[in-house]
Design an enzyme around this catalytic site. Structure first.
Site, PDB file in Angstrom:
ATOM      1  N   GLU A   1    -136.765  12.971  16.610  1.00  0.00           N
ATOM      2  CA  GLU A   1    -135.649  13.922  16.540  1.00  0.00           C
ATOM      3  C   GLU A   1    -135.692  14.674  15.203  1.00  0.00           C
ATOM      4  OE1 GLU A   1    -131.597  12.327  16.674  1.00  0.00           O
ATOM      5  OE2 GLU A   1    -131.069  13.966  18.020  1.00  0.00           O
TER       6      GLU A   1
ATOM      7  N   CYS B   1    -126.951  17.424  19.896  1.00  0.00           N
ATOM      8  CA  CYS B   1    -127.656  16.306  20.509  1.00  0.00           C
ATOM      9  C   CYS B   1    -128.588  16.815  21.594  1.00  0.00           C
ATOM     10  CB  CYS B   1    -126.672  15.308  21.086  1.00  0.00           C
ATOM     11  SG  CYS B   1    -125.482  16.046  22.187  1.00  0.00           S
TER      12      CYS B   1
ATOM     13  N   SER C   1    -126.651   8.228  16.021  1.00  0.00           N
ATOM     14  CA  SER C   1    -128.096   8.013  15.952  1.00  0.00           C
ATOM     15  C   SER C   1    -128.504   6.741  16.698  1.00  0.00           C
ATOM     16  CB  SER C   1    -128.507   7.879  14.487  1.00  0.00           C
ATOM     17  OG  SER C   1    -127.822   6.780  13.921  1.00  0.00           O
TER      18      SER C   1
ATOM     19  N   LYS D   1    -112.759   6.224  14.637  1.00  0.00           N
ATOM     20  CA  LYS D   1    -113.353   6.190  13.296  1.00  0.00           C
ATOM     21  C   LYS D   1    -114.325   7.369  13.276  1.00  0.00           C
ATOM     22  CE  LYS D   1    -117.297   4.971  10.949  1.00  0.00           C
ATOM     23  NZ  LYS D   1    -117.212   6.273  10.312  1.00  0.00           N
TER      24      LYS D   1
ATOM     25  N   GLY E   1    -126.595   3.160  16.967  1.00  0.00           N
ATOM     26  CA  GLY E   1    -126.350   2.534  18.272  1.00  0.00           C
ATOM     27  C   GLY E   1    -126.837   1.090  18.295  1.00  0.00           C
TER      28      GLY E   1
ATOM     29  N   GLU F   1    -124.154   7.004  23.210  1.00  0.00           N
ATOM     30  CA  GLU F   1    -124.678   8.360  23.414  1.00  0.00           C
ATOM     31  C   GLU F   1    -125.461   8.713  22.160  1.00  0.00           C
ATOM     32  OE1 GLU F   1    -121.533  10.963  24.679  1.00  0.00           O
ATOM     33  OE2 GLU F   1    -120.622   9.387  25.886  1.00  0.00           O
TER      34      GLU F   1
HETATM   35  P1  NAP Z   1    -124.868   8.416  12.782  1.00  0.00           P
HETATM   36  O1  NAP Z   1    -125.304   8.428  11.369  1.00  0.00           O
HETATM   37  O2  NAP Z   1    -125.377   7.327  13.648  1.00  0.00           O
HETATM   38  O3  NAP Z   1    -123.269   8.376  12.728  1.00  0.00           O
HETATM   39  C1  NAP Z   1    -122.467   8.539  13.881  1.00  0.00           C
HETATM   40  C2  NAP Z   1    -121.141   7.848  13.660  1.00  0.00           C
HETATM   41  O4  NAP Z   1    -121.379   6.447  13.649  1.00  0.00           O
HETATM   42  C3  NAP Z   1    -120.474   8.135  12.324  1.00  0.00           C
HETATM   43  O5  NAP Z   1    -119.086   8.018  12.485  1.00  0.00           O
HETATM   44  C4  NAP Z   1    -120.992   7.012  11.447  1.00  0.00           C
HETATM   45  O6  NAP Z   1    -120.166   6.743  10.352  1.00  0.00           O
HETATM   46  C5  NAP Z   1    -120.975   5.874  12.435  1.00  0.00           C
HETATM   47  N1  NAP Z   1    -121.920   4.811  12.179  1.00  0.00           N
HETATM   48  C6  NAP Z   1    -123.249   4.908  12.001  1.00  0.00           C
HETATM   49  N2  NAP Z   1    -123.793   3.673  11.849  1.00  0.00           N
HETATM   50  C7  NAP Z   1    -122.753   2.796  11.937  1.00  0.00           C
HETATM   51  C8  NAP Z   1    -122.653   1.389  11.839  1.00  0.00           C
HETATM   52  N3  NAP Z   1    -123.724   0.633  11.610  1.00  0.00           N
HETATM   53  N4  NAP Z   1    -121.425   0.820  11.982  1.00  0.00           N
HETATM   54  C9  NAP Z   1    -120.343   1.581  12.196  1.00  0.00           C
HETATM   55  N5  NAP Z   1    -120.377   2.921  12.289  1.00  0.00           N
HETATM   56  C10 NAP Z   1    -121.563   3.520  12.156  1.00  0.00           C
HETATM   57  O7  NAP Z   1    -125.187   9.771  13.512  1.00  0.00           O
HETATM   58  P2  NAP Z   1    -124.853  11.236  12.989  1.00  0.00           P
HETATM   59  O8  NAP Z   1    -125.874  11.560  11.981  1.00  0.00           O
HETATM   60  O9  NAP Z   1    -123.417  11.332  12.622  1.00  0.00           O
HETATM   61  O10 NAP Z   1    -125.035  12.088  14.302  1.00  0.00           O
HETATM   62  C11 NAP Z   1    -126.241  12.650  14.663  1.00  0.00           C
HETATM   63  C12 NAP Z   1    -126.887  11.856  15.760  1.00  0.00           C
HETATM   64  O11 NAP Z   1    -125.980  11.750  16.845  1.00  0.00           O
HETATM   65  C13 NAP Z   1    -128.119  12.520  16.321  1.00  0.00           C
HETATM   66  O12 NAP Z   1    -129.086  11.540  16.532  1.00  0.00           O
HETATM   67  C14 NAP Z   1    -127.627  13.103  17.626  1.00  0.00           C
HETATM   68  O13 NAP Z   1    -128.639  13.296  18.574  1.00  0.00           O
HETATM   69  C15 NAP Z   1    -126.645  12.088  18.053  1.00  0.00           C
HETATM   70  N6  NAP Z   1    -125.681  12.647  19.020  1.00  0.00           N
HETATM   71  C16 NAP Z   1    -125.809  12.303  20.324  1.00  0.00           C
HETATM   72  C17 NAP Z   1    -124.929  12.840  21.261  1.00  0.00           C
HETATM   73  C18 NAP Z   1    -125.063  12.512  22.729  1.00  0.00           C
HETATM   74  O14 NAP Z   1    -124.216  12.937  23.497  1.00  0.00           O
HETATM   75  N7  NAP Z   1    -126.078  11.778  23.155  1.00  0.00           N
HETATM   76  C19 NAP Z   1    -123.920  13.723  20.845  1.00  0.00           C
HETATM   77  C20 NAP Z   1    -123.846  14.048  19.503  1.00  0.00           C
HETATM   78  C21 NAP Z   1    -124.724  13.483  18.578  1.00  0.00           C
HETATM   79  P3  NAP Z   1    -120.509   7.313   8.887  1.00  0.00           P
HETATM   80  O15 NAP Z   1    -120.550   8.778   8.989  1.00  0.00           O
HETATM   81  O16 NAP Z   1    -119.385   6.833   8.053  1.00  0.00           O
HETATM   82  O17 NAP Z   1    -121.840   6.737   8.500  1.00  0.00           O
END
Ligand code: NAP
Length: 461
Positions: free
Chosen positions: A362, A263, A208, A155, A212, A229
């Site tokens: 962040e 990230c 995020s 997804k 998580g 992650e």
């Molecule tokens: P995000 O808003 O949490 O979304 C990440 C993914 O999760 C998207 O596919 C999102 O879908 C989905 N998602 C979010 N909340 C969900 C929920 N409650 N139920 C099901 N799916 C859910 O994060 P982002 O803004 O895309 O990415 C940026 C963040 O990722 C930053 O905090 C960054 O540091 C972190 N990151 C960490 C790593 C690592 O290796 N540690 C690598 C890359 C990124 P939708 O888009 O449809 O909302």
């Protein structure tokens, strides 16, 4: 009917939309995946590895479409040519260690006993991927999961709505059997319902901290394995013996490349007082060279942020820090494309401290704070004054000093004289609110499989 939309940061238009899959249809897709897993896992490992690599090759052949499609979805300039280098490097590396990682551990093989531990695939792996490096973050799990004999359901993020679909198309065209690798367009509620219904044997979430937490809540009581992650606030520390030019080059690139949406991007830098003024001056010159603009323009080196709401977070943090005494060193007029929305000028703040959210939360944008320090102890305390723990980047000529400081740093990775890089031979992992688990390396395979023990007694006497 709920539609999921990708709003392009280029011009705010709806670039793509897809219907969110209803729960019942998604459950059926999972059931088909579970059925397909049995025969997929029975294929020889080498055959699975080769099929994944063929999918990777097929995706590379689509580069002419993939690169502008990425620019439209999340704003990365076409100049950088997508993310094929890391995508291929990681896929090839995990392929090269697959046999070793999956090898049974033989404890005894005698005429009395066979005792061994083998690695079994979990079954159905659910990958939830972020938009910032939409191909590279996804392949970290997809490649080893499939190679290990799991089936995968992806997804992808709404912001990069087409990436999962394109990956599955490439892999399918390359010969991946039906239902082994599926892309589903899911909203949060359906994803959570599926997890809560124990549809998956392992869930890998990259995104995020809040996301998580939601996944952990959805999985509560199901005993489903989770890899999380999450976010970061990665520091750089420049010691007095550092190669100044190399430090400026790597740390500024780490802070601003991909509009700072990495990230493991560098978000705060601590510099020894003896190098501080020179470091700031050179960094300002380095960052001022960016050309902010439309990512489809081949001259553009800094695109818009992926969404204007992400840029709004950066603008608010910078404004808050300035209201508390920070000083901006980059004149936004140097970047006339800054439109107050997704197109955001890079920024370096000095006179910052940890009372400012900018130095502790962040930022995930092309903005970084630089602080002067006098000692290793001071730098260490500041680096660890953080709720996240992904990487730290140390700049010195002395590996022993870096290792000694590294031993005290609360992160999953310690770099010396480099930053913002995922080495596929090493485990990608975090501590604190950056999450848990680990991908890539042999540990990536181990997290995507479970140990199964065989204790075979050949004699009964
Ligand atoms: P995000 O808003 O949490 O979304 C990440 C993914 O999760 C998207 O596919 C999102 O879908 C989905 N998602 C979010 N909340 C969900 C929920 N409650 N139920 C099901 N799916 C859910 O994060 P982002 O803004 O895309 O990415 C940026 C963040 O990722 C930053 O905090 C960054 O540091 C972190 N990151 C960490 C790593 C690592 O290796 N540690 C690598 C890359 C990124 P939708 O888009 O449809 O909302």
């Amino acid at each position: 009917m709920t539609m999921i939309q990708c709003i392009s940061p280029i011009d705010g238009s709806v670039y793509a939309e897809r219907e969110a899959m209803p729960y019942e249809a998604a459950s059926q897709a999972v059931a088909r995946a579970r059925k397909a897993q049995k025969s997929w896992a029975k294929r020889p490992l080498e055959e699975r590895v080769q099929l994944v690599l063929k999918g990777v090759t097929r995706l590379n052949e689509m580069a002419a479409d993939v690169v502008p499609e990425l620019a439209w979805q999340m704003g990365r300039p076409v100049k950088y040519g997508g993310e094929f280098r890391g995508f291929n490097e990681r896929s090839n590396y995990v392929a090269s260690i697959a046999a070793d990682a999956m090898k049974p551990m033989v404890i005894e093989e005698s005429d009395r006993f066979e005792r061994r531990i083998v690695r079994e695939p979990h079954g159905v792996v659910f990958v939830i991927a972020p938009w910032n490096y939409p191909y590279m973050t996804a392949i970290n799990t997809i490649a080893p999961a499939l190679m290990a004999g799991n089936v995968v359901i992806i997804k992808h993020a709404s912001q990069t709505l087409l990436v999962g679909e394109r990956m599955v198309r490439a892999f399918t065209e390359a010969g991946m059997p039906e239902d082994v690798f599926q892309n589903l367009f899911l909203d949060h509620e359906t994803s959570a319902r599926l997890i809560a219904a124990k549809s998956f044997d392992f869930v890998n979430f990259t995104g995020s901290v809040e996301g998580g937490r939601s996944i952990e809540r959805a999985a509560a009581g199901t005993f489903t394995g989770l890899g999380l992650e999450l976010g970061g606030k990665d520091p750089g520390y420049v010691m007095e013996d550092a190669d100044l030019d190399a430090a400026v080059d790597t740390l500024m690139d780490g802070a601003t490349y991909n509009s700072g949406q990495c990230c493991c991007g560098i978000e705060r830098i601590y510099v020894h007082e003896s190098l501080y003024d020179d470091f700031v001056e050179k960094s300002v010159a380095w960052v001022s060279n960016y050309k902010l603009g439309n990512p489809l323009d081949p001259e553009t080196t800094l695109g818009p942020m992926a969404n204007k709401r992400f840029a709004a977070v950066v603008r608010a943090q910078v404004a808050d820090a300035i209201s508390k005494g920070a000083r901006a060193t980059i004149d936004p007029k140097l970047f006339p494309a800054d439109d107050g929305g997704a197109y955001l000028a890079p920024q370096i703040l000095v006179d910052v401290d940890h009372s400012m959210e900018f130095m502790t939360e962040e930022t995930f944008g092309p903005a970084v704070g630089i602080m002067k320090v006098k000692t290793d102890a001071e730098a260490l305390a500041l680096m660890n004054d953080c709720k996240y723990g992904l990487t730290a980047s140390l700049w010195t000529q002395d590996p022993e000093r870096a290792a000694a400081i590294g031993a005290e740093i609360e992160t999953g990775t310690v770099f010396m004289n480099r930053a913002d890089y995922l080495d596929p031979a090493l485990c990608w992992t975090g501590v604190k609110e950056t999450g848990r688990g680990g991908s890539l390396s042999i540990f990536g395979f181990h997290n995507l499989t479970r140990p199964k023990s065989y204790h075979l007694k050949k004699v009964t006497a």
